[in-house]
Design a protein around this motif. Structure first.
Motif, mmCIF file in Angstrom:
data_model
loop_
_atom_site.group_PDB
_atom_site.id
_atom_site.type_symbol
_atom_site.label_atom_id
_atom_site.label_comp_id
_atom_site.label_asym_id
_atom_site.label_seq_id
_atom_site.Cartn_x
_atom_site.Cartn_y
_atom_site.Cartn_z
ATOM 1 N N SER A 118 -23.154 32.357 23.193
ATOM 2 C CA SER A 118 -22.955 33.651 23.830
ATOM 3 C C SER A 118 -21.480 33.993 24.050
ATOM 4 O O SER A 118 -21.071 35.140 23.867
ATOM 5 C CB SER A 118 -23.702 33.662 25.167
ATOM 6 N N ASP A 119 -20.669 33.008 24.458
ATOM 7 C CA ASP A 119 -19.299 33.311 24.849
ATOM 8 C C ASP A 119 -18.242 32.926 23.820
ATOM 9 O O ASP A 119 -17.172 33.530 23.779
ATOM 10 C CB ASP A 119 -18.974 32.608 26.176
ATOM 11 N N ILE A 120 -18.532 31.919 22.993
ATOM 12 C CA ILE A 120 -17.540 31.548 21.977
ATOM 13 C C ILE A 120 -17.809 32.342 20.707
ATOM 14 O O ILE A 120 -16.937 33.028 20.175
ATOM 15 C CB ILE A 120 -17.582 30.024 21.673
ATOM 16 N N LEU A 121 -19.084 32.296 20.228
ATOM 17 C CA LEU A 121 -19.422 33.012 18.999
ATOM 18 C C LEU A 121 -19.815 34.470 19.265
ATOM 19 O O LEU A 121 -19.979 35.239 18.334
ATOM 20 C CB LEU A 121 -20.549 32.281 18.267
ATOM 21 N N LEU A 122 -19.952 34.815 20.547
ATOM 22 C CA LEU A 122 -20.236 36.187 20.977
ATOM 23 C C LEU A 122 -21.538 36.723 20.385
ATOM 24 O O LEU A 122 -21.643 37.903 20.049
ATOM 25 C CB LEU A 122 -19.069 37.122 20.615
ATOM 26 N N LEU A 123 -22.522 35.812 20.214
ATOM 27 C CA LEU A 123 -23.809 36.246 19.667
ATOM 28 C C LEU A 123 -24.768 36.556 20.805
ATOM 29 O O LEU A 123 -24.585 36.108 21.931
ATOM 30 C CB LEU A 123 -24.390 35.137 18.782
ATOM 31 N N LYS A 124 -25.792 37.277 20.496
ATOM 32 C CA LYS A 124 -26.818 37.594 21.477
ATOM 33 C C LYS A 124 -27.771 36.403 21.567
ATOM 34 O O LYS A 124 -28.304 35.952 20.553
ATOM 35 C CB LYS A 124 -27.568 38.847 21.021
ATOM 36 N N THR A 167 -1.544 24.553 25.262
ATOM 37 C CA THR A 167 -2.665 25.150 24.537
ATOM 38 C C THR A 167 -3.851 25.335 25.479
ATOM 39 O O THR A 167 -4.503 26.392 25.482
ATOM 40 C CB THR A 167 -3.061 24.248 23.352
ATOM 41 N N VAL A 169 -3.336 28.364 27.721
ATOM 42 C CA VAL A 169 -3.589 29.634 27.023
ATOM 43 C C VAL A 169 -5.100 29.902 26.943
ATOM 44 O O VAL A 169 -5.577 30.988 27.291
ATOM 45 C CB VAL A 169 -2.962 29.608 25.604
ATOM 46 N N ILE A 170 -5.844 28.891 26.518
ATOM 47 C CA ILE A 170 -7.288 29.072 26.346
ATOM 48 C C ILE A 170 -7.960 29.300 27.703
ATOM 49 O O ILE A 170 -8.802 30.190 27.859
ATOM 50 C CB ILE A 170 -7.905 27.842 25.624
ATOM 51 N N TYR A 195 -7.117 32.719 29.129
ATOM 52 C CA TYR A 195 -7.809 33.744 28.353
ATOM 53 C C TYR A 195 -9.285 33.816 28.724
ATOM 54 O O TYR A 195 -9.839 34.902 28.946
ATOM 55 C CB TYR A 195 -7.658 33.510 26.842
ATOM 56 N N TYR A 238 -11.543 36.732 30.131
ATOM 57 C CA TYR A 238 -12.709 37.153 29.357
ATOM 58 C C TYR A 238 -13.950 37.267 30.240
ATOM 59 O O TYR A 238 -14.655 38.282 30.237
ATOM 60 C CB TYR A 238 -12.941 36.161 28.210
ATOM 61 N N TYR A 267 -13.732 40.095 32.646
ATOM 62 C CA TYR A 267 -13.830 41.370 31.939
ATOM 63 C C TYR A 267 -15.277 41.683 31.567
ATOM 64 O O TYR A 267 -15.759 42.796 31.768
ATOM 65 C CB TYR A 267 -12.957 41.287 30.681
ATOM 66 N N VAL A 268 -15.976 40.663 31.060
ATOM 67 C CA VAL A 268 -17.335 40.887 30.564
ATOM 68 C C VAL A 268 -18.355 40.863 31.703
ATOM 69 O O VAL A 268 -19.250 41.700 31.776
ATOM 70 C CB VAL A 268 -17.697 39.839 29.487
#
Lengths: 373, 237
Positions: B109-115, B192, B195-196, B199, B203, B206-207
């Motif tokens: 859901s959150d990395i690949l942004l799939l349903k 690194t 940053v991740i 972010y 994210y 925001y979502v």
């Protein structure tokens, strides 16, 4: 070398060679200080060298450049060289002995037999093991063979130089001859490592004298070096250290800062990671050492220092990534990929999650319309 | 369109927030001073060495910040036993079926942004999601490595027994130059991570709009009312 010589004491041998007792005492005072002993120990060292029988020494040369021998004979006290080369009864050394061929080999055999279990074996140079050890042969025998034979009767082994201590330049990547240090082959003898490319002459002598005087191996550090000479970082005994602490660094060799004698840290100086006596003993009668001459330390007394290049950069290269890459290069790529990935992900979020985002914004706007005030 | 009802849940206790922000501050100081130590800028030219101790101070700041972050890390380790369920050590290691399920959901859901077709309310984490929690566990291990290599580098010149305990790492890694190398390289990994991490916090805020960012300041997160047991509903939010 005759057997009668080995029954002499160190003092006897020196008097015989025309040194006075005063010369002897000067040497004793000097070497006691170099060994890091208290001044009150001078009389004990003198007594030991007066009364103890000289220890026979066999000095083997394998894959080496003879630089260690060269360093050794430039000792800043005349007796230093004499006491080892002549008086300690150096029974065999390829470079410096007068005899040659079968005479030399049979003299060595004789000495090893007569002094079995009592002599010191000094080894200069690494030992190649690939293809049956054919890459270093002396008198038709391989270095591995000779080392095993010489080590069998040794009371202790002293390795002079980084090659016999850690493999040196011939063991550097890709190590075509399969070179190994002495301790990879000889496991059952005490080994004192005196690394350096070359080691400092007085350090080499000091280690031998320590063994002669006390009959024990000196206290060693975690990688086998005598602590009295390798206990301090070059950085901590460096006369340029105040420039380091002040943040004054030479940026290039021909710069104004280099002329002023600023710290060579940014030119890749290995002083902060190197343990050696250069900073306080110095070389060639205490004339200078690399940093004093304006060149950064290359860390020659450290394990596998040839592979820790490039010498003029602070960060080493690591091989195995196909290309030579420093931590900074890899780090920048990793960080860049992460940042780029995050940016792409942010864009993708607005596309793929547009429905959810839109719905929640709409319901929020709806609520906004129905506020009380 | 019906509006969702959220309840405030106290997720991050003061101890956790304290640990988080001290770590943030220390890490920023450590990264900046660390890079200065690795490659000092020509800041101080043309003064007399006897009048300056700039590089010495930078190293002192680096060591002090390092000890500070080690101290709060130790405190956080204690809190992993004393704290609430979201701070508990077991939350950070995905050994249960439930945790693995949550990780798979987060990846989808959150990395690949799939349903996620089988999505249910339980999938929305109240504290960390289990993938994030696991990444903090990994970062914790890397932090231990970073602290140990740093202490090993300090061991030789330190007069204290504590850094000296780590002197054995130097010969193990093949000399100080290699210890220095890995200590330097790991800094990039930490950057690194920053940053991740930042972010993904942005994210989620925001979502999901559940106060992800402010939660590390106030300690509260907003959780769907359906997640709170009925008999508690009468309580003040």
């Amino acid at each position: 070398m005759t057997t009668s010589q080995q029954k002499e004491t160190y003092l006897d041998a020196l008097l015989e060679r025309g040194y006075s007792r005063r010369d002897f005492m000067k040497f004793v005072t000097f070497i006691t200080a170099y060994m890091g002993l208290e001044h009150s120990m001078v009389s004990q060292v003198a007594k030991a060298l007066e009364t103890k029988k000289r220890i026979p020494v066999i000095w083997e040369h394998f894959q080496e450049c003879t630089g260690c021998t060269e360093s050794f004979i430039r000792s800043d006290h005349p007796i230093v060289a004499d006491i080892i080369l002549d008086s300690i009864s150096l029974d065999y050394t390829d470079t410096l002995m007068a005899a040659a061929g079968h005479n030399a080999e049979s003299a060595k055999q004789k000495s090893m037999k007569e002094n079995y279990g009592k002599y010191i074996l000094i080894v200069e140079g690494a030992v190649p093991t690939k293809d049956g050890g054919v890459y270093c042969t002396i008198a038709g025998r391989t270095a591995v063979d000779i080392l095993k034979e010489s080590a069998a009767g040794a009371a202790a082994i002293i390795t002079f130089g980084s090659c016999s201590a850690y493999g040196g330049v011939q063991a550097a990547y890709p190590n075509p001859t399969g070179s190994v240090p002495v301790d990879a082959i000889i496991k059952d003898k005490p080994i004192i490592k005196v690394p350096g490319c070359p080691p400092i002459s007085e350090v080499m002598t000091g280690v031998v004298i320590h063994y002669a005087v006390f009959g024990t191996i000196p206290e060693l550090d975690s990688i086998g070096r005598p602590k009295q000479f390798y206990g301090k970082r070059v950085h901590d005994s460096c006369y340029r250290r105040p420039y380091f602490d002040a943040g004054l660094f030479a940026e290039s060799y021909d710069s104004e800062e280099a002329k002023k004698g600023y710290c060579l840290y940014k030119l890749g100086c290995r002083g902060p990671v190197t343990y050696n006596a250069c900073g306080f003993m110095e070389w060639n009668n205490g004339v200078s050492f690399p940093i004093k001459s304006g060149y950064p330390c290359i860390g020659c007394s450290e394990n596998n220092f040839w592979d820790n290049g490039p010498f003029q950069e602070r960060l080493v290269n690591i091989s195995g990534f196909g290309i030579e890459a420093t931590a900074d290069k890899i780090g920048k790529v990793v960080l860049g990929v992460a940042a780029g990935g995050a940016a792409l992900h942010a864009i993708a979020t607005n596309v793929l999650k547009r429905k959810e985002i839109k719905e929640s914004i709409e319901s929020g706007m709806e609520n906004e319309k129905h506020l009380n005030s | 369109m019906s509006s969702l009802v959220f309840k405030r849940v106290y997720v991050w206790e003061l101890a956790v927030r304290f640990f988080h922000w001290i770590t943030v501050g220390s890490m920023i100081v450590l990264i900046i001073t660390g890079f200065i130590i690795a490659d000092p800028p020509a800041l101080n030219m043309h003064v007399e060495a006897s009048n300056a101790y700039l590089f010495g101070y930078i190293r002192v700041i680096h060591f002090t910040a390092a000890y500070l972050v080690m101290a709060v890390a130790l405190f956080r380790l204690y809190w992993a036993f004393a704290g609430n369920q979201f701070a508990h050590w077991s939350y950070f290691i995905p050994y249960s079926k439930k945790a693995i399920k949550n990780i798979l959901h987060v990846i989808k859901s959150d990395i690949l942004l799939l349903k996620d077709r089988n999505e249910n309310l339980e999938d929305v984490s109240i504290g960390h999601n289990r993938l994030a929690a696991f990444s903090y566990f990994i970062m914790g291990l890397l932090f231990i490595f970073q602290a140990m290599t740093g202490l090993a580098l300090l061991s030789q010149t330190s007069g204290w027994w504590f850094p000296k305990m780590f002197a054995w790492i130097v010969p193990l890694m093949g000399g100080e130059i290699h210890v220095r190398y890995w200590h330097h390289f790991l800094t990039w990994i930490f950057m690194t991570f920053i940053v991740i991490h930042v972010y993904l916090v942005l994210y989620h805020d925001y979502v999901e709009a559940r106060g992800e960012v402010s939660s590390m300041i106030s300690g509260f997160k907003f959780v769907r009312a359906e997640r709170i047991k009925k008999d508690k509903e009468t309580q003040k939010d």
